[in-house]
Design a protein around this motif. Sequence first.
Motif, PDB file in Angstrom:
ATOM      1  N   GLU A   1     -29.985   2.386  -9.092  1.00 56.41           N
ATOM      2  CA  GLU A   1     -30.731   3.294 -10.424  1.00 56.41           C
ATOM      3  C   GLU A   1     -30.560   4.706 -10.355  1.00 56.41           C
ATOM      4  O   GLU A   1     -31.114   5.501  -9.661  1.00 56.41           O
ATOM      5  N   LEU A   2     -29.789   5.193 -11.414  1.00 61.22           N
ATOM      6  CA  LEU A   2     -29.111   6.192 -11.501  1.00 61.22           C
ATOM      7  C   LEU A   2     -30.157   7.412 -12.184  1.00 61.22           C
ATOM      8  O   LEU A   2     -29.726   8.462 -11.905  1.00 61.22           O
ATOM      9  N   LEU A   3     -30.929   6.854 -13.229  1.00 62.33           N
ATOM     10  CA  LEU A   3     -31.692   8.024 -13.701  1.00 62.33           C
ATOM     11  C   LEU A   3     -32.944   8.422 -13.290  1.00 62.33           C
ATOM     12  O   LEU A   3     -33.534   9.353 -13.649  1.00 62.33           O
ATOM     13  N   LYS A   4     -33.382   7.788 -11.913  1.00 59.66           N
ATOM     14  CA  LYS A   4     -34.801   7.945 -11.435  1.00 59.66           C
ATOM     15  C   LYS A   4     -34.905   9.356 -11.041  1.00 59.66           C
ATOM     16  O   LYS A   4     -35.997   9.982 -10.873  1.00 59.66           O
ATOM     17  N   ASP A   5     -33.862  10.310 -10.863  1.00 56.57           N
ATOM     18  CA  ASP A   5     -33.778  11.551 -10.344  1.00 56.57           C
ATOM     19  C   ASP A   5     -33.774  12.631 -11.552  1.00 56.57           C
ATOM     20  O   ASP A   5     -33.755  13.935 -11.361  1.00 56.57           O
ATOM     21  N   TYR A   6     -33.765  12.450 -12.759  1.00 56.97           N
ATOM     22  CA  TYR A   6     -33.593  13.134 -13.961  1.00 56.97           C
ATOM     23  C   TYR A   6     -34.881  13.010 -14.693  1.00 56.97           C
ATOM     24  O   TYR A   6     -35.297  12.034 -15.544  1.00 56.97           O
ATOM     25  N   ASP A   7     -35.421  13.982 -15.165  1.00 54.21           N
ATOM     26  CA  ASP A   7     -36.629  14.158 -15.931  1.00 54.21           C
ATOM     27  C   ASP A   7     -36.713  13.342 -17.184  1.00 54.21           C
ATOM     28  O   ASP A   7     -35.991  13.779 -18.076  1.00 54.21           O
ATOM     29  N   LYS A   8     -37.490  12.485 -17.505  1.00 53.87           N
ATOM     30  CA  LYS A   8     -37.605  11.712 -18.836  1.00 53.87           C
ATOM     31  C   LYS A   8     -38.028  12.511 -19.914  1.00 53.87           C
ATOM     32  O   LYS A   8     -37.304  12.330 -20.994  1.00 53.87           O
ATOM     33  N   THR A   9     -38.971  13.399 -19.709  1.00 46.36           N
ATOM     34  CA  THR A   9     -39.430  14.269 -20.834  1.00 46.36           C
ATOM     35  C   THR A   9     -38.374  15.280 -21.371  1.00 46.36           C
ATOM     36  O   THR A   9     -37.925  15.053 -22.536  1.00 46.36           O
TER      37      THR A   9
END
Length: 330
Positions: free
Chosen positions: A255-263
């Motif tokens: 899962e590649l997005l886990k380290d990038y702030d969602k907000t």
Amino acid sequence: MANNHEQFIAFNDAIKLNDTKKEELRENRDALRKKIEKYFNDNLPNETKPGFHAQGSFMMFTTVNPIPIITENEDGDTITLRPYDLDDGIYFIDKLENKKESKIYRNWIYDAVKCHTSKGAEKKASCIRVNYADGHNIDLPIYFEEKDKKDVIPELAQKSGYIESDPIEFLTWFNDLADEQLRRIVRYFKAWRDKQMQDSDITLPPGIILTILVSNNYVKNDRDDISLQETLQKIKNELDINYVCYRPTTKKDEELLKDYDKTHFLDRLSKFIESANEAVNHSSQKEACKKWQKHLGERFSCSNIKEENESNEAKSFSSPAIINKNAESA
């Protein structure tokens, strides 16, 4: 509805690598390959020689010219840095019993290239990076692949050890999906990211994530402005439901997005979509263009647009003699 397709095509020409830059990168890559081959011939004649396979956005034709960084060199001269990279995979294909520790392969490649440029090389977590004076770099990820074995998955030699990784599989996955418009949409999305990060200190997802998101949500259209607008909206709808981005190839569970702030990411994306909707539905082509330009930067030019009233005004200042002459000849 305003149509900014022509402005997007011009923008694509401004941000994609031109043939001269492509050739320069190929020459730099090939020079590094020769350097590595010579190092092994001169210093490690009895070891397995590495092979090479280019990978990443350069081979997918989605690399974008970065926004230039103006700075000074050691002599106080003003220089323009263009910090983009090219990935060239290095493969040690050998019998399993001959496999070395990851740090050995990494040290060999580092020693081979460390003095290749004036800016030198550095050991990154997942590659050896060779730096160039104009700000670009060539990353050399190193792989071990077991010889004479079917369906083998290459192993990436990281600082911490080996992990399964197959960038050639990812390259094939993308190239099988992509038409020319999809490649342009990926470039636009990457250029948007660069502009957002130039304007603030936030970190947005890198090119590989943006490429996967576009590829999974691509909406084809005769117009690039509508294709981008609808693709962005599909991406946002998907991420609102589940903020994840899985690698489509090895490792498929990553899962590649886990380290990038969602907000931060969704806030910037929402604002981009809002302006895109306003642009596509605007009555003025020039005003619509400005809404795109707000998010894509000055390289997205609106200077060649003339509204109908501007054209009429220009005609009113034409010479009556010329008008009469044209009328007679008609």
